[in-house]
Design an enzyme around this catalytic site. Structure first.
Site, PDB file in Angstrom:
ATOM      1  N   ARG A 237       0.865  -1.358  -0.032  1.00 26.10           N
ATOM      2  CA  ARG A 237      -0.033  -0.062   0.024  1.00 26.10           C
ATOM      3  C   ARG A 237       0.716   1.351  -0.090  1.00 26.10           C
ATOM      4  O   ARG A 237       1.812   1.283   0.624  1.00 26.10           O
ATOM      5  CB  ARG A 237      -0.903   0.127   1.185  1.00 26.10           C
ATOM      6  CG  ARG A 237      -2.127  -0.869   1.264  1.00 26.10           C
ATOM      7  CD  ARG A 237      -3.097  -0.347   0.197  1.00 26.10           C
ATOM      8  NE  ARG A 237      -4.263  -1.346   0.141  1.00 26.10           N
ATOM      9  CZ  ARG A 237      -4.286  -2.587  -0.646  1.00 26.10           C
ATOM     10  NH1 ARG A 237      -3.366  -2.737  -1.588  1.00 26.10           N
ATOM     11  NH2 ARG A 237      -5.350  -3.039  -0.443  1.00 26.10           N
ATOM     12  N   GLU A 266      -2.743   7.549  -5.090  1.00 27.07           N
ATOM     13  CA  GLU A 266      -3.087   6.916  -6.331  1.00 27.07           C
ATOM     14  C   GLU A 266      -4.360   7.470  -7.023  1.00 27.07           C
ATOM     15  O   GLU A 266      -5.222   7.902  -6.245  1.00 27.07           O
ATOM     16  CB  GLU A 266      -3.411   5.336  -5.988  1.00 27.07           C
ATOM     17  CG  GLU A 266      -2.124   4.631  -5.651  1.00 27.07           C
ATOM     18  CD  GLU A 266      -2.424   3.042  -5.533  1.00 27.07           C
ATOM     19  OE1 GLU A 266      -3.313   2.365  -6.004  1.00 27.07           O
ATOM     20  OE2 GLU A 266      -1.178   2.578  -4.937  1.00 27.07           O
ATOM     21  N   HIS A 285      -0.529  -0.021  -9.580  1.00 25.59           N
ATOM     22  CA  HIS A 285      -1.103  -1.093  -9.028  1.00 25.59           C
ATOM     23  C   HIS A 285      -1.745  -2.243  -9.456  1.00 25.59           C
ATOM     24  O   HIS A 285      -3.014  -2.539  -9.670  1.00 25.59           O
ATOM     25  CB  HIS A 285      -2.368  -0.356  -8.092  1.00 25.59           C
ATOM     26  CG  HIS A 285      -2.664  -0.864  -6.854  1.00 25.59           C
ATOM     27  ND1 HIS A 285      -2.923  -0.077  -5.704  1.00 25.59           N
ATOM     28  CD2 HIS A 285      -2.618  -2.289  -6.395  1.00 25.59           C
ATOM     29  CE1 HIS A 285      -3.475  -1.011  -4.570  1.00 25.59           C
ATOM     30  NE2 HIS A 285      -3.152  -2.372  -5.204  1.00 25.59           N
TER      31      HIS A 285
HETATM   32  C1  DGY Z   1      -5.477  -5.936  -3.069  1.00 24.22           C
HETATM   33  O1  DGY Z   1      -6.015  -7.140  -3.087  1.00 24.22           O
HETATM   34  O2  DGY Z   1      -5.440  -5.702  -2.067  1.00 24.22           O
HETATM   35  C2  DGY Z   1      -4.586  -5.629  -4.179  1.00 24.22           C
HETATM   36  O3  DGY Z   1      -4.100  -4.580  -3.874  1.00 24.22           O
HETATM   37  C3  DGY Z   1      -5.497  -5.273  -5.417  1.00 24.22           C
HETATM   38  O4  DGY Z   1      -6.487  -4.512  -5.098  1.00 24.22           O
END
Ligand code: DGY
Length: 324
Positions: A237, A266, A285
């Site tokens: 993240r 983001e 991402h």
């Molecule tokens: C998640 O599954 O948390 C990934 O970051 C994709 O969104």
């Protein structure tokens, strides 16, 4: 029964819902719903599949306490106030397991791309700057026998460590809330303190959840404890690193390189200096973005919905305590 879906998800999942006789309401606009809009749609439905990063805080949950399930189309659940969901007895489901390998692939790809300046050199060709061969230009660094440090050795961290050990014979060290004995046995991973992780890692790859404890964890003081030759990778993240501190650390040589699949915020702005630095690589991402994984994620999310709407325990709960 009706489910609201916040983004387009793979057809395989939609088909399962239709076959189960569940009516689908889909948000099709290519922009994030506001919380007011999300509440409005949820009020007309019995379940929610959340496939973006909508903030599901106490206010949202309170307004939508009628929901029989919140099925996340992600493994991460940092955007949901789980304590409040517990209090309101709303089951929250996620999609564990299926995206560990693909996300580790992206961490590995970024590590390699940064170590050989691949994204930057590709850009140089596009700019018409591939002029002639220079033995001392475009040099990267090798990964063989180096040390990979994993911050958060869960499923994804394990897959990343496995790839690094297998491909480059890298030594694995890790820092976690708990020891990971299978990783210690299978990959000879060594548990170290956080400071030791910073001091010893040639590549430091972040695979932890975003929590109050990890938010902003990788900041100036932390980068200063890392080796000047090290590479920082984050596929977890964006809020786990401080982006300005990271930019400064790269610009003044505190660390050598960085690869990000997650940014803060983001989407990343196109004038972000990380996009033009020789030793940086950024992706939008895409950790779980393969056809196979997204199908599996859609299937798991819809299984969670179908179970809940049939009055059953959901198969992939984040908060199993709601069933106590
Ligand atoms: C998640 O599954 O948390 C990934 O970051 C994709 O969104």
């Amino acid at each position: 029964m009706k489910v609201f879906i916040t983004r387009e998800i793979p057809e395989s999942g939609l088909k399962k819902l239709r076959n189960a006789g569940i009516e689908i309401v889909e948000w099709k606009e290519k922009r994030e719903l506001t919380q007011t809009e999300l509440i409005e749609y949820c009020k007309q439905c019995d379940a929610l599949i959340a496939a973006g990063y909508n903030n599901m805080d106490a206010h949202f949950l309170d307004e939508c306490r009628h929901l029989k399930v919140i099925a996340l189309h992600s493994v991460g659940y940092d955007n949901v106030d789980i304590a409040e969901a517990d209090r309101l007895k709303i089951p929250v489901g996620n999609t564990p397991g299926v995206l560990s390998g693909p996300t580790a692939d992206i961490a590995f790809l970024l590590m390699l791309a940064v170590s050989r300046k691949a994204f930057y050199l590709h850009q140089k060709i596009l700019n018409g700057d591939w002029k002639f061969f220079e033995p001392t230009a475009n040099l990267g660094i090798q990964l063989y026998d180096k040390t990979i440090g994993i911050y958060g050795l869960g499923n994804i961290g394990f897959e990343m460590a496995k790839r690094c050990a297998g491909a480059f014979n890298m030594k694995v060290i890790y820092h976690n809330r708990h020891r990971n004995l299978p990783a210690e046995e299978e990959l000879k991973a060594v548990y170290v303190s956080f400071d030791e992780l910073l001091e010893r890692s040639d590549v430091l790859s972040v695979h932890t959840n975003l929590t109050k404890e990890t938010q902003g964890k990788f900041n100036k003081g932390v980068f200063e404890k890392m080796k000047p030759t090290s590479i920082f990778i984050n596929t977890a993240r964006g809020a786990i690193h401080n982006e300005q501190d990271l930019i400064n650390a790269l610009q003044n040589g505190t660390i050598w390189g960085a690869g990000l699949d997650v940014t803060n915020p983001e989407p990343m702005r196109k004038d972000n200096p990380l996009l033009t630095m020789p030793n940086a690589a950024v992706l939008p991402h895409i950790g779980s973005a393969t056809v196979e994984t997204r199908d599996e994620m859609a299937n798991i999310a819809t299984e969670n919905v179908i179970a809940a709407l049939n009055g059953k325990r959901i198969p992939f709960p984040v908060n199993p305590e709601v069933y106590d």
